[in-house]
Write a protein that holds these residues in place. Structure first.
Motif, PDB file in Angstrom:
ATOM      1  N   SER A  96      14.687   3.767  -8.709  1.00  0.00           N
ATOM      2  CA  SER A  96      13.966   2.604  -8.678  1.00  0.00           C
ATOM      3  C   SER A  96      12.610   2.758  -8.474  1.00  0.00           C
ATOM      4  CB  SER A  96      14.385   1.476  -7.517  1.00  0.00           C
ATOM      5  OG  SER A  96      15.844   1.231  -7.369  1.00  0.00           O
ATOM      6  N   ARG A  97      11.835   2.040  -9.123  1.00  0.00           N
ATOM      7  CA  ARG A  97      10.343   2.128  -8.910  1.00  0.00           C
ATOM      8  C   ARG A  97      10.250   1.891  -7.410  1.00  0.00           C
ATOM      9  NH1 ARG A  97       6.173  -2.031 -11.463  1.00  0.00           N
ATOM     10  NH2 ARG A  97       5.106  -0.763  -9.862  1.00  0.00           N
ATOM     11  N   ALA A  98       8.854   1.970  -6.739  1.00  0.00           N
ATOM     12  CA  ALA A  98       8.650   1.585  -5.249  1.00  0.00           C
ATOM     13  C   ALA A  98       8.961   0.047  -5.021  1.00  0.00           C
ATOM     14  CB  ALA A  98       7.449   2.208  -4.913  1.00  0.00           C
TER      15      ALA A  98
ATOM     16  N   ALA B  71       8.160  13.916   1.884  1.00  0.00           N
ATOM     17  CA  ALA B  71       6.963  14.262   2.037  1.00  0.00           C
ATOM     18  C   ALA B  71       5.869  13.155   2.138  1.00  0.00           C
ATOM     19  CB  ALA B  71       6.376  15.590   1.347  1.00  0.00           C
ATOM     20  N   ALA B  72       5.956  12.221   1.093  1.00  0.00           N
ATOM     21  CA  ALA B  72       5.142  11.050   0.823  1.00  0.00           C
ATOM     22  C   ALA B  72       5.468   9.932   1.747  1.00  0.00           C
ATOM     23  CB  ALA B  72       5.210  10.769  -0.623  1.00  0.00           C
ATOM     24  N   CYS B  73       6.526   9.986   2.349  1.00  0.00           N
ATOM     25  CA  CYS B  73       6.899   8.991   3.332  1.00  0.00           C
ATOM     26  C   CYS B  73       6.669   9.341   4.839  1.00  0.00           C
ATOM     27  CB  CYS B  73       8.225   8.091   3.070  1.00  0.00           C
ATOM     28  SG  CYS B  73       8.173   7.557   1.319  1.00  0.00           S
TER      29      CYS B  73
ATOM     30  N   ASN C   3       9.373   3.247   2.110  1.00  0.00           N
ATOM     31  CA  ASN C   3       8.004   2.605   2.306  1.00  0.00           C
ATOM     32  C   ASN C   3       8.042   2.037   3.547  1.00  0.00           C
ATOM     33  OD1 ASN C   3       7.541   3.089  -0.570  1.00  0.00           O
ATOM     34  ND2 ASN C   3       9.162   1.685  -0.953  1.00  0.00           N
ATOM     35  N   GLN C   4       9.148   1.312   4.229  1.00  0.00           N
ATOM     36  CA  GLN C   4       9.180   0.892   5.524  1.00  0.00           C
ATOM     37  C   GLN C   4       8.801   2.157   6.461  1.00  0.00           C
ATOM     38  OE1 GLN C   4       9.001  -2.201   6.211  1.00  0.00           O
ATOM     39  NE2 GLN C   4       9.438  -3.111   4.403  1.00  0.00           N
ATOM     40  N   ILE C   5       9.254   3.171   6.163  1.00  0.00           N
ATOM     41  CA  ILE C   5       9.377   4.247   6.993  1.00  0.00           C
ATOM     42  C   ILE C   5       7.700   4.829   7.129  1.00  0.00           C
ATOM     43  CG2 ILE C   5       9.667   6.996   7.323  1.00  0.00           C
ATOM     44  CD1 ILE C   5      12.631   6.027   6.303  1.00  0.00           C
TER      45      ILE C   5
ATOM     46  N   ALA D 265       0.796  -1.210   0.028  1.00  0.00           N
ATOM     47  CA  ALA D 265      -0.054  -0.018  -0.080  1.00  0.00           C
ATOM     48  C   ALA D 265       0.721   1.234   0.036  1.00  0.00           C
ATOM     49  CB  ALA D 265      -0.950  -0.042   1.187  1.00  0.00           C
ATOM     50  N   GLN D 266       1.808   1.316   0.713  1.00  0.00           N
ATOM     51  CA  GLN D 266       2.806   2.350   0.880  1.00  0.00           C
ATOM     52  C   GLN D 266       3.592   2.666  -0.232  1.00  0.00           C
ATOM     53  OE1 GLN D 266       2.559   0.153   3.362  1.00  0.00           O
ATOM     54  NE2 GLN D 266       1.542   1.464   4.667  1.00  0.00           N
TER      55      GLN D 266
END
Length: 536
Positions: A166-168, A236-238, A175-177, A145-146
């Motif tokens: 890299s892509r996500a 900002a996104a994470c 993404n873990q953060i 989801a992240q």
């Protein structure tokens, strides 16, 4: 006297990998002098890890206790000291850490690290410095989801890859953060610093917060790989406005993190002026250990995960697969890499069930089953895969007519798992610009000659190896020397010059033309079946 000290100087490389911590000491002639290792499961059973990790009940979450890594560091250094290694001659050290894992250090942890008492064991002094007692590691697949949210926020997979390399990916630190920021806000707020495994180990050694280096930082989905700074939109996104401060300022891999804390000089006998060069990731350090800098030179690391990597000066990040990292040895270059998560653990799983837990029997199956496995193909995924991106798990077997079959003979499964792993890497390598003229093989399985022969045949290239199969620790030692020389000269020195005179690699397998023809014919079938199984 000063010149004599420098001529006798030694350099220490440390590798905090998934399953163990290894130390390798080299001299100015780049020759190994001493080594030591600590296997986490065997030497620290109280942490109750399996293959160095904790697999959680959801089948997706995978963590490891960071205190275990600190305890292993002290055990390994003590092994080296008790073996009589001349640690008083170590002029510099550096290290590698399993990539992507995050270590969450609570407020006040820096002061604890700065005030380590040489009279007391390290483990007890740092036991309370963690905001999270379980670190998410690279095997974690719980942040789908992240990942989707990050790609939406940054304009899609390709835009994110263009920015961060890299892509996500679920295992990537950003993404873990984001997951912890959303679902464990208490730990997030308690943290003063978020380190990678590599910078955490360096922090222990300098007694303060060591920076994340550009190369390991490239595996986070947070670093602008061209500007060499955190990307504000990704931050900002994470996380929130404090995230940049929590990560610290990233730094070049060859720069010093600091001087070794007196704790280690007094407890283990190191030189008090021993320099600590910034640590990096295990794959970047393997690139350094294998000296993979020229076009056509491609490395294959056969470890807990299997990775294929090389160097480039013209990065072309893909929004579909693969990774571009800042080079750990050349400020003007990049590292290109593919990762297969189901590496050695998958081979061991098949060995246990099909060859009585014996590598000798497994290898006999490889050598007595013909290349191409009589047209049979298998896909072996114990856990969600990275290349190709796939959440679907299980073993999927096909006969020579591409019909699904429930089982294969045990010997065919032994060959099938190895062939599928190498066919996968070959199929995806061209998409990210990796076309090997030769393969440099490293990692624990690189000493398995029948397995390496399959790699030579699938790729159609000679396979070379060095005398030291653990290239991450060797690369860390080389990088310690490189960083020390840059500091001595007061200017950047090329890595090639720093490691000139390193031992040559030897050919350990040559491709068989007949086998190569079989695999060329098999590859389109493999690609077609892979797409049918795992395309989203």
């Amino acid at each position: 006297m000063r010149n004599q000290i420098e001529e006798n100087a030694l350099f220490l490389g440390l590798d905090a990998s998934t399953q163990s911590l290894k130390l390798l000491l080299i001299n100015r002639r780049l020759e190994p002098v001493a080594d030591a290792a600590v296997n986490f499961d065997e030497s620290l059973p109280e942490f109750q890890t399996e293959h160095g990790a904790h697999q959680h009940a959801d089948g997706l979450t995978v963590t490891a206790p960071p205190l275990m890594w600190a305890a292993a560091l002290e055990l390994a250094l003590d092994k080296l000291r008790r073996a009589g290694a001349p640690l008083d001659r170590v002029a510099a050290l550096s290290g590698s850490g399993q990539q992507h894992g995050s270590v969450w250090l609570r407020r006040g942890a820096g002061a604890v690290l700065n005030n380590l008492d040489p009279a007391r064991p390290l483990r007890g002094q740092v036991a309370e410095i963690f905001a999270l007692t379980e670190s998410p590691i690279w095997m974690d697949a719980s942040t789908a989801a992240q990942c989707a949210a990050l790609e939406r926020a940054l304009g899609g997979p390709q835009a994110l890859a263009d920015l961060t390399g890299s892509r996500a990916y679920a295992r990537f630190t950003g993404n873990q953060i984001a997951k912890i920021h959303a679902f464990n806000r208490a730990a997030y707020e308690a943290a003063e610093r978020i380190a990678l495994v590599s910078s955490f180990m360096a922090s222990l050694l300098i007694g303060g917060y060591a920076p994340i280096d550009f190369s390991d930082g490239s595996g986070m989905n947070l670093l602008d790989i061209r500007a060499r700074r955190w990307a504000p939109a990704a931050l900002a996104a994470c996380g929130d406005a404090r995230l940049a401060e929590m990560l610290g300022v990233p730094a070049p891999a060859h720069a010093p993190a600091g001087v070794l804390h007196p704790y280690f000089a007094q407890r283990f006998g190191f030189r008090p002026d021993c320099l600590v060069i910034n640590f990096s990731g295990d794959n970047p350090c393997s690139l350094a250990g294998l000296r993979v800098q020229q076009p056509g030179a491609v490395a294959l690391s056969l470890g807990t995960s299997d990775t294929l990597f090389g160097s480039t000066v013209r990065p072309a990040p893909s929004g579909a697969e693969g990774h571009v990292f800042v080079s750990p040895v050349d400020p003007g270059a990049w590292m290109v890499m593919l990762v297969r998560k189901n590496g050695s653990l998958m081979r061991e799983h098949v060995r246990d069930f099909c060859a009585g837990r014996s590598w000798e029997k497994f290898n006999a199956c490889l050598q007595t089953t013909p290349p191409g496995n009589l047209g049979r193909l298998g896909f072996y995924h114990l856990s969600p895969e990275i290349t190709p991106p796939a959440d679907r798990t299980g073993v999927f077997r096909f006969d020579a007519q591409d019909h699904p079959v429930p089982a294969l003979p045990p010997a065919a499964d032994c060959r099938g798992v190895v062939e599928s792993q190498f066919l996968c890497l070959r199929a995806h390598a061209a998409a990210i610009g990796l076309t090997p003229a030769s393969l440099l093989v490293t990692g624990g399985a690189s000493v398995n000659r029948p397995l390496v022969q399959v790699a030579a045949d699938v790729f159609g290239t000679p396979v070379l190896a060095g005398a030291q199969p653990e290239s991450a620790a060797l690369g860390a030692a080389y990088r310690a020397l490189h960083g020390w020389l840059c500091r001595q000269r007061g200017a950047f020195l090329s890595f090639d010059e720093a490691v000139r005179g390193a031992p040559e690699f030897q050919v350990v397998a040559r491709p068989d033309p007949a086998a190569g023809a079989v695999y060329r014919d098999l590859l389109p079938r493999y690609i077609k079946l892979e797409k049918s199984l795992f395309s989203t």
